[in-house]
Design an enzyme around this catalytic site. Structure first.
Site, PDB file in Angstrom:
ATOM      1  N   GLU A 137       6.122 -36.546  -5.664  1.00 61.06           N
ATOM      2  CA  GLU A 137       6.824 -35.687  -6.621  1.00 61.06           C
ATOM      3  C   GLU A 137       5.960 -35.554  -7.866  1.00 61.06           C
ATOM      4  O   GLU A 137       5.507 -36.564  -8.412  1.00 61.06           O
ATOM      5  CB  GLU A 137       8.191 -36.256  -7.015  1.00 61.06           C
ATOM      6  CG  GLU A 137       8.859 -35.365  -8.057  1.00 61.06           C
ATOM      7  CD  GLU A 137      10.251 -35.811  -8.497  1.00 61.06           C
ATOM      8  OE1 GLU A 137      10.989 -36.392  -7.675  1.00 61.06           O
ATOM      9  OE2 GLU A 137      10.576 -35.564  -9.683  1.00 61.06           O
ATOM     10  N   GLU A 142       9.356 -31.040 -17.277  1.00 65.13           N
ATOM     11  CA  GLU A 142      10.816 -31.167 -17.304  1.00 65.13           C
ATOM     12  C   GLU A 142      11.232 -31.532 -18.711  1.00 65.13           C
ATOM     13  O   GLU A 142      10.492 -32.155 -19.455  1.00 65.13           O
ATOM     14  CB  GLU A 142      11.360 -32.149 -16.247  1.00 65.13           C
ATOM     15  CG  GLU A 142      11.134 -33.588 -16.520  1.00 65.13           C
ATOM     16  CD  GLU A 142      11.893 -34.502 -15.545  1.00 65.13           C
ATOM     17  OE1 GLU A 142      12.893 -34.106 -14.948  1.00 65.13           O
ATOM     18  OE2 GLU A 142      11.453 -35.653 -15.404  1.00 65.13           O
TER      19      GLU A 142
END
Ligand SMILES: *[C@@H]1O[C@H](CO)[C@@H](O)[C@H](O)[C@H]1NC(C)=O
Ligand SMILES: *[C@@H]1O[C@H](CO)[C@@H](O)[C@H](O)[C@H]1NC(C)=O
Length: 246
Positions: A137, A142
């Site tokens: 990932e 974010e």
């Protein structure tokens, strides 16, 4: 004939980069749906308080994808990791139809311009995650409701490189670029991140080469970004998205 052959060879030798998702991708709904599907690859729910709905992921003007989180009531809970999570929002997510597999000796550049909120309870993201199992990932960007932007690369759930950077002017668009390539050992990935043209950090992902990745853009809510989130609509907009090989 001879000249034509020379020209073709010369051109092929010069340009090895290929465009996988063109900057025109958000020019229209038909272009969006040529390259992206709605919701998450696994469905409408994930690890926060928003349930994804195609009506909340729209081309708001030519060139711009806007995801809108809207407070709602009466939705059943999400289930994630054996836990039930109350659903307080409908929101938007899209994922690329193609998978991105870092090849030995090669890689990709993911770039775009993002208008994202840092308000408590809002959790916009631009990320790559494993098609099979987990990790890899890479959180190419974010925002977890803290006033910062985070860049993360996971080796395991507890072994993760994280870089948090102050994020000013959330109402404006910010350029994000992430280069993911074979580190040079045919095994690990080197991940470089840029914000507004300035290199931020470099991470390494263990055994990322050869593993297909999903590209996801979503506006999750609450969860890791705190709660309660806002009661008025929250938007997250993206333009100039592009994915190329290197
Ligand atoms: C993840 O693995 C890579 C490759 O072994 C290594 O370079 C990197 O430091 C590891 N990340 C962390 C947080 O230990
Ligand atoms: C909030 O967002 C939803 C979904 O996009 C929209 O239908 C609704 O009109 C918006 N509400 C307001 C007050 O803008």
């Amino acid at each position: 004939m001879h000249i034509l052959c020379l020209t073709v060879t010369f051109a092929a030798g010069l340009s090895s980069a290929a465009t996988l998702i063109p900057r025109t991708v958000f020019d229209s709904t038909s272009s969006l749906t040529q390259y992206f599907s709605y919701n998450y690859p696994w469905g409408t729910d994930h690890n926060g308080g928003a349930r994804m709905s195609p009506s909340h992921a729209v081309i708001s003007s030519a060139g711009t994808l806007t995801l809108t989180a809207q407070k709602v009531s009466g939705q059943g809970p999400a289930t994630h990791g054996g836990q039930q999570i109350p659903i307080n929002y409908l929101s938007g997510a899209v994922f690329a139809k193609q998978h991105f597999t870092v090849p030995t000796g090669g890689g990709f550049i993911f770039s775009g311009s993002f208008q994202a909120t840092t308000t408590k309870g809002t959790w916009p993201a631009f990320w790559l995650t494993a098609v099979n199992g987990w990790p890899p990932e890479i959180d190419m960007a974010e925002w977890k409701g803290s006033g910062k932007i985070s860049f993360n690369t996971f080796n395991t759930s507890s072994v993760v490189q994280t870089k948090d950077v102050a994020y000013g002017n959330p109402g404006s668009f910010h350029d994000i670029k992430c280069q993911v390539r074979d580190r040079g050992n045919g095994k690990d990935a080197q991940v470089k991140y840029w914000m507004n043209g300035v290199e931020v950090t470099t991470h390494y992902g263990q055994d990322y080469v050869g593993k297909p990745l999903y590209l996801i853009i979503n506006l999750q809510m609450e969860g890791s970004s705190g709660s309660p989130g806002p009661s008025s609509n929250t938007t997250y907009s993206i333009r100039n998205l592009e994915v190329t090989t290197i």
